[in-house]
Design a protein around this motif. Structure first.
Motif, mmCIF file in Angstrom:
data_model
loop_
_atom_site.group_PDB
_atom_site.id
_atom_site.type_symbol
_atom_site.label_atom_id
_atom_site.label_comp_id
_atom_site.label_asym_id
_atom_site.label_seq_id
_atom_site.Cartn_x
_atom_site.Cartn_y
_atom_site.Cartn_z
ATOM 1 N N UNK A 14 1.015 -0.919 -0.016
ATOM 2 C CA UNK A 14 0.044 0.069 0.002
ATOM 3 C C UNK A 14 1.039 1.337 0.105
ATOM 4 N N UNK A 15 0.101 2.267 0.031
ATOM 5 C CA UNK A 15 1.072 3.416 -0.189
ATOM 6 C C UNK A 15 1.214 4.105 1.605
ATOM 7 N N UNK A 16 2.066 4.995 0.776
ATOM 8 C CA UNK A 16 2.409 4.508 3.342
ATOM 9 C C UNK A 16 2.476 6.317 3.291
ATOM 10 N N UNK A 17 2.554 6.935 4.374
ATOM 11 C CA UNK A 17 2.727 8.503 4.774
ATOM 12 C C UNK A 17 4.102 7.918 5.332
ATOM 13 N N UNK A 18 4.254 9.392 5.288
ATOM 14 C CA UNK A 18 5.611 9.630 7.321
ATOM 15 C C UNK A 18 5.232 11.225 6.935
ATOM 16 N N UNK A 19 5.764 11.401 8.815
ATOM 17 C CA UNK A 19 6.174 12.767 8.586
ATOM 18 C C UNK A 19 7.981 13.338 9.460
ATOM 19 N N UNK A 20 8.226 14.413 8.958
ATOM 20 C CA UNK A 20 9.462 14.897 9.792
ATOM 21 C C UNK A 20 9.459 15.960 10.774
ATOM 22 N N UNK A 21 9.303 15.560 11.862
ATOM 23 C CA UNK A 21 9.308 16.575 12.910
ATOM 24 C C UNK A 21 9.894 17.605 12.842
ATOM 25 N N UNK A 22 9.918 19.087 12.931
ATOM 26 C CA UNK A 22 11.552 19.506 12.967
ATOM 27 C C UNK A 22 10.855 21.148 14.040
ATOM 28 N N UNK A 23 12.127 21.331 14.497
ATOM 29 C CA UNK A 23 11.895 22.593 15.297
ATOM 30 C C UNK A 23 12.983 23.826 14.149
ATOM 31 N N UNK A 24 11.704 24.925 14.131
ATOM 32 C CA UNK A 24 12.495 26.611 13.736
ATOM 33 C C UNK A 24 13.032 27.391 14.743
ATOM 34 N N UNK A 25 14.384 27.374 14.295
ATOM 35 C CA UNK A 25 14.661 27.871 15.380
ATOM 36 C C UNK A 25 15.310 29.130 14.887
ATOM 37 N N UNK A 26 14.744 30.589 15.493
ATOM 38 C CA UNK A 26 15.601 31.315 15.376
ATOM 39 C C UNK A 26 15.840 32.986 16.086
ATOM 40 N N UNK A 27 16.405 33.696 16.264
ATOM 41 C CA UNK A 27 16.447 35.583 16.803
ATOM 42 C C UNK A 27 15.294 35.953 17.117
ATOM 43 N N UNK A 28 14.910 36.425 15.116
ATOM 44 C CA UNK A 28 13.049 36.769 14.822
ATOM 45 C C UNK A 28 12.956 36.424 14.693
ATOM 46 N N UNK A 29 11.169 37.333 14.049
ATOM 47 C CA UNK A 29 10.047 35.944 13.915
ATOM 48 C C UNK A 29 10.518 36.459 12.280
ATOM 49 N N UNK A 30 11.626 37.283 11.542
ATOM 50 C CA UNK A 30 12.068 37.074 10.595
ATOM 51 C C UNK A 30 12.871 36.264 10.387
ATOM 52 N N UNK A 31 13.774 36.074 10.773
ATOM 53 C CA UNK A 31 14.310 34.532 10.949
ATOM 54 C C UNK A 31 13.733 32.999 10.495
ATOM 55 N N UNK A 32 13.242 33.203 11.067
ATOM 56 C CA UNK A 32 11.635 32.146 11.437
ATOM 57 C C UNK A 32 11.089 31.370 10.315
ATOM 58 N N UNK A 33 10.423 32.607 10.116
ATOM 59 C CA UNK A 33 9.857 33.385 8.679
ATOM 60 C C UNK A 33 10.702 32.543 7.343
ATOM 61 N N UNK A 34 11.427 33.441 7.180
ATOM 62 C CA UNK A 34 12.845 32.774 5.662
ATOM 63 C C UNK A 34 12.973 31.323 6.025
ATOM 64 N N UNK A 35 12.994 30.316 7.057
ATOM 65 C CA UNK A 35 13.784 29.412 6.627
ATOM 66 C C UNK A 35 12.801 28.523 7.071
ATOM 67 N N UNK A 36 11.288 29.422 6.273
ATOM 68 C CA UNK A 36 10.139 28.432 6.567
ATOM 69 C C UNK A 36 10.071 28.439 5.255
ATOM 70 N N UNK A 37 10.033 30.005 4.790
ATOM 71 C CA UNK A 37 9.716 30.218 3.142
ATOM 72 C C UNK A 37 10.658 29.130 2.655
ATOM 73 N N UNK A 38 12.116 29.009 2.814
ATOM 74 C CA UNK A 38 12.776 28.038 2.028
ATOM 75 C C UNK A 38 12.461 26.448 1.916
ATOM 76 N N UNK A 39 11.304 26.017 3.285
ATOM 77 C CA UNK A 39 11.205 24.859 2.468
ATOM 78 C C UNK A 39 9.954 24.826 1.904
ATOM 79 N N UNK A 40 9.054 25.304 2.239
ATOM 80 C CA UNK A 40 7.752 25.529 1.244
ATOM 81 C C UNK A 40 8.367 25.912 0.107
ATOM 82 N N UNK A 41 9.676 26.697 -0.024
ATOM 83 C CA UNK A 41 9.035 26.800 -1.845
ATOM 84 C C UNK A 41 9.949 25.545 -2.329
ATOM 85 N N UNK A 42 10.159 24.747 -1.726
ATOM 86 C CA UNK A 42 11.146 22.982 -1.494
ATOM 87 C C UNK A 42 9.610 22.868 -2.401
#
Length: 375
Positions: free
Chosen positions: A275-303
């Motif tokens: 059968x098809x299967x599902x999997x998940x990767x649990x990650x933590x975004x860590x930064x010093x500002x909201x902008x830094x976390x958003x930039x890191x999130x955007x890199x993954x969202x774009x990919x």
């Protein structure tokens, strides 16, 4: 032979990235010409340091299984304490041109005797000197196939030469196996490819031999990877943007058991289907500002965007490493489709936990290599 001990795991997202592999016949396969072989290809590859090179065929008893396809190259030196190597770029019909101040990367699969000192290098082509290279990476062989790469910034517009070899510090005679050579523009190595690489069959050209280059024949010309395919490209390292906390669903697969009821009682077992299967990767975004976390999130969202055209799966690459950075597992390409993830925006400027969700349509995990044999 002791395998490196698994200490940590890494995950990458393969992002589409067009590229040229400037090395002809990088898998040492038989060119489509009865008068040539996969190693020489009119002198494209040669050896140095009183060593000899030969072809290794899958299914033979000469020491190794090729890493890419049905053949690989073998280097052997019967003399100890001598630097020996196989190199490419000296033949005028198959040059490796570089442009001043541009970056280039050479990568190759290498398998040597466990504990031996090996290297890959880039030198100038005119009067080359491996002891004074443009770039070199020395490493200790694990006794298994491993992917090594080295890059440099070209000091001049010229032709260069690339090398894979054994160092003179080895106290016994010996050799190595090598496969999957790639020389490309850029300061980092991308996923390996050649004109024979299979894509997703998306209706667009994905990988091909550019027969308008070099000798104008398949396996005697350059290879190209287009920007249309997600089957290969740049490896986006998750560790550069977040911390992988946990991975769920990549253990034992899922399947249906098939059985038919018997009139006499019980069931008649017929087999199973995966059968098809599902999997998940649990990650933590860590930064010093909201902008830094958003930039890191955007890199993954774009990919991981689902509106990439033509529509096709995403490749997540996994590999485990030892504490010293040695490859402790085989590389695995997980061909999957993204499921809804990262739907919540970060609330605090220093931390956000997210779950990246995927589905594997085939239910299979593929090796990021193609060991095979000629038919």
């Amino acid at each position: 032979m002791t395998a490196p001990i698994l200490a940590y795991k890494k995950f990458w997202i393969v992002k589409p990235y067009s590229a040229i592999n400037y090395i002809v016949n990088p898998q040492f396969e038989q060119p489509y010409d009865a008068l040539s072989d996969g190693l020489e290809a009119y002198g494209a590859y040669a050896s140095a340091g009183s060593s000899v090179i030969s072809l290794v065929y899958a299914g033979t008893t000469n020491g190794s299984i090729p890493r890419r396809g049905s053949q690989c190259a073998k280097l052997y030196n019967s003399t100890a304490r001598v630097t020996s190597a196989i190199y490419y770029g000296a033949e005028a019909n198959y040059p490796l041109p570089v442009t001043k101040d541009s970056y280039y990367t050479f990568s190759a699969d290498v398998k040597g005797t466990e504990g031996e000192a090996l290297y890959i290098a880039i030198t100038k082509n005119t009067n080359p000197d491996v002891s004074s290279p443009y770039a070199q990476k020395a490493f200790t062989a694990t006794g298994r196939w491993e992917r090594q790469s080295v890059n440099f910034k070209a000091p001049a517009t010229e032709n260069v030469r690339v090398w894979v070899g054994r160092k003179s510090s080895n106290t016994t005679a010996g050799g190595l196996f090598t496969d999957g050579w790639q020389f490309e523009a850029g300061g980092y190595g991308t996923t390996y490819f050649c004109g024979d690489t299979k894509g997703f069959g998306i209706g667009e050209k994905e990988f091909y031999w550019d027969t308008g280059t070099r000798q104008g024949q398949v396996r005697r010309c350059l290879s190209r990877r287009t920007a249309w395919t997600r089957r290969g490209g740049y490896l986006l390292d998750l560790d550069q943007y977040c911390k992988v906390v946990q991975v769920v669903g990549l253990g034992h697969g899922d399947w249906n058991q098939i059985a038919t009821k018997l009139t006499s009682g019980g069931d008649y077992y017929q087999g199973h289907t995966r059968k098809s299967r599902k999997f998940s990767i649990v990650v933590d975004f860590i930064g010093s500002t909201l902008g830094e976390i958003e930039r890191n999130r955007f890199a993954l969202l774009d990919a991981l965007r689902v509106d990439f055209e033509p529509a096709q799966p995403v490749v997540i690459r996994y590999q485990g490493f030892s504490a010293g950075g040695k490859e402790a597992t085989q590389p695995i390409d997980i061909i999957c489709v993204p499921l809804p993830s990262m739907q919540n925006t970060p609330d605090i400027p220093s931390y956000q936990r997210e779950v990246l969700n995927f589905m594997i349509p085939s239910g299979l995990l593929e090796g990021a290599y193609e060991e095979g044999a000629a038919l």
